[in-house]
Design a protein around this motif. Structure first.
Motif, PDB file in Angstrom:
ATOM      1  N   UNK A  65       0.841  -1.191   0.000  1.00 42.28           N
ATOM      2  CA  UNK A  65       0.000   0.000   0.000  1.00 42.28           C
ATOM      3  C   UNK A  65       0.881   1.247   0.000  1.00 42.28           C
ATOM      4  N   UNK A  66       0.979   1.908  -1.148  1.00 37.33           N
ATOM      5  CA  UNK A  66       1.794   3.128  -1.298  1.00 37.33           C
ATOM      6  C   UNK A  66       3.294   2.873  -1.075  1.00 37.33           C
ATOM      7  N   UNK A  67       3.729   1.650  -1.175  1.00 32.65           N
ATOM      8  CA  UNK A  67       5.125   1.312  -0.909  1.00 32.65           C
ATOM      9  C   UNK A  67       5.237   0.615   0.433  1.00 32.65           C
ATOM     10  N   UNK A  68       5.907   1.249   1.385  1.00 34.41           N
ATOM     11  CA  UNK A  68       6.034   0.703   2.743  1.00 34.41           C
ATOM     12  C   UNK A  68       5.933   1.846   3.747  1.00 34.41           C
ATOM     13  N   UNK A  69       4.778   2.558   3.776  1.00 31.41           N
ATOM     14  CA  UNK A  69       4.704   3.837   4.499  1.00 31.41           C
ATOM     15  C   UNK A  69       4.617   3.741   6.016  1.00 31.41           C
ATOM     16  N   UNK A  74       5.796   7.609   1.675  1.00 29.55           N
ATOM     17  CA  UNK A  74       4.975   6.914   0.689  1.00 29.55           C
ATOM     18  C   UNK A  74       5.233   7.409  -0.730  1.00 29.55           C
ATOM     19  N   UNK A  75       5.004   6.505  -1.668  1.00 33.73           N
ATOM     20  CA  UNK A  75       5.151   6.808  -3.094  1.00 33.73           C
ATOM     21  C   UNK A  75       6.525   7.384  -3.424  1.00 33.73           C
ATOM     22  N   UNK A  76       7.540   6.773  -2.855  1.00 29.08           N
ATOM     23  CA  UNK A  76       8.922   7.140  -3.173  1.00 29.08           C
ATOM     24  C   UNK A  76       9.664   5.907  -3.668  1.00 29.08           C
ATOM     25  N   UNK A  77      10.756   6.151  -4.372  1.00 35.51           N
ATOM     26  CA  UNK A  77      11.567   5.033  -4.856  1.00 35.51           C
ATOM     27  C   UNK A  77      12.040   4.170  -3.687  1.00 35.51           C
ATOM     28  N   UNK A  78      12.404   4.831  -2.601  1.00 34.55           N
ATOM     29  CA  UNK A  78      12.903   4.102  -1.443  1.00 34.55           C
ATOM     30  C   UNK A  78      11.819   3.181  -0.861  1.00 34.55           C
TER      31      UNK A  78
END
Length: 409
Positions: A65-69, A74-78
């Motif tokens: 969900x949105x990466x690993x926030x 959120x919503x970053x390459x990392x």
């Protein structure tokens, strides 16, 4: 380690993934902490027997969900890379557009003031729809700002840095407004947060050998926007996958707006059949009740007749407190399955510590939520009794761990 191959259900048909797709998942200590904090019983016994010394691999059941926030902006390459390392089979990008109508990944069109450093950048803050306004204790006014992707060009968006999503409504300074990460999250990994365009997300996720689960976000500006219509926006998101050579089988488009699903079913049926309707009628229809079928407009059979195949409500809609005092499927969940609809749900690990009921995502079973380990008790019911085929999580290691332990692809 790189020779370990994902289950066929995850990678069947994936195009262009590098060898990294077969990496062992790195789940870390959190899943075992959750197991240890469960109520004693058969589910805890089975998960505890799974052990920390086995090999864990990525699973389709585990959706980032949105990466690993939980710990990464959120919503970053990392955040995307962290989610892939934790074994997420699909990784989400919420899609919005810039002023010059380029698609980028951001949870909402107008969240830059809480998810990036825009307010600390005077030249960009000046472009916000509404720049920072401090709280005024004398009048009771709360601190506020409104900064949208549609306020910026793509070139300007690229210069931002992501931060943990948070704000302090009582703040009297910009710095205090921005520095409000909840104690149960962390800024430890937020020193760098690289925002992504939708195209960059496609390239990265493709290289990681994962599937795509993009969400077309509802615009927060009047449409058409400079001549840009809702249908053009919905089509542009699909076009990006075609242009990148990604087959429809690897993409699960999402929207809270049923009209977007119907558009894809008509204009892009291969993608439309893969689509998820994110059901938030609890927020848009005051009469909606997951235990009262007459309040579901449209009903489950109506949705299936429209061509919808997958319904995606929040966690709480799918469960209730049963007569025996345990968690059981809700009337909504039973009706969806009876209508032949697949179920995917959101979002695990988004509520912080569960002592005291767990908040919004657990509200239908609040009396049963007492400890962090209850997240796994709920997950077990969602899989075994409700029959969900995937679960969004802010920390995909948890769903990856559960899927491996239960033999789910």
């Amino acid at each position: 380690m790189r020779s370990i191959i994902l289950g066929a259900a995850l990678l069947a048909g994936l195009s262009g993934g590098e060898a990294r797709a077969g990496e062992i998942a790195q789940i870390g200590p959190r899943p075992f902490y959750l197991v240890d904090s469960m109520k004693p019983g058969p589910v805890q016994d089975r998960l505890r027997a799974c052990g920390s010394d086995r090999t864990y691999t990525a699973r389709a059941f585990s959706i980032a969900h949105r990466g690993a926030p939980l710990q990464f902006p959120e919503h970053t390459r990392e955040g995307v890379r962290a989610a892939a390392r934790m074994g997420a089979g699909s990784i989400e990008c919420d899609v919005v557009f810039t002023r010059d109508r380029h698609l980028v990944c951001r949870h909402a069109q107008c969240d830059l003031h809480t998810t990036t450093d825009i307010l600390a950048r005077p030249e960009l803050a000046a472009k916000c729809s509404r720049d920072f306004q401090p709280a005024d204790p004398a009048t009771g006014r709360k601190a506020s700002a409104r900064c949208c992707t549609s306020d910026l060009t793509l070139a300007e968006f690229r210069t931002l840095n992501g931060k943990m999503d948070a704000f302090d409504a009582e703040a009297t300074t910009r710095a205090a407004y921005m520095n409000a990460t909840p104690r149960w999250r962390t800024d430890l990994y937020a020193t760098t947060g690289t925002p992504m365009t939708h195209g960059e997300y496609i390239v990265l996720v493709k290289s990681l050998g994962r599937r795509f689960i993009p969400e077309l976000k509802a615009p927060e500006v009047a449409m058409p926007f400079g001549g840009y219509t809702q249908d053009q926006y919905a089509q542009a998101m699909i076009d990006a996958y075609r242009q990148a050579g990604v087959p429809a089988a690897d993409v699960r488009p999402q929207s809270f707006q049923l009209r977007d699903i119907l558009y894809w079913l008509e204009a892009e049926p291969d993608f439309g059949r893969q689509a998820l309707w994110l059901d938030n009628r609890d927020e848009t229809d005051p009469g909606f009740d997951p235990e009262t079928p007459a309040s579901w407009k449209p009903g489950m059979a109506d949705l299936a007749a429209l061509g919808l195949r997958t319904l995606a409500p929040p966690l709480w809609m799918l469960v209730r407190v049963g007569a025996g005092g345990g968690i059981e499927p809700s009337a909504y969940a039973r009706a969806a399955k009876a209508a032949g609809l697949d179920l995917i749900t959101w979002s695990l690990e988004r509520s912080g510590p569960l002592k005291g009921g767990g908040g919004y995502y657990y509200k239908s079973i609040r009396p049963l939520i007492e400890r962090d380990g209850d997240v796994l008790a709920l997950l077990d019911v969602l899989y075994r009794d409700v029959g969900v085929t995937g679960v969004f999580s802010d920390w995909p290691a948890t769903t990856t761990f559960y899927a491996n332990c239960m033999g789910i692809e």
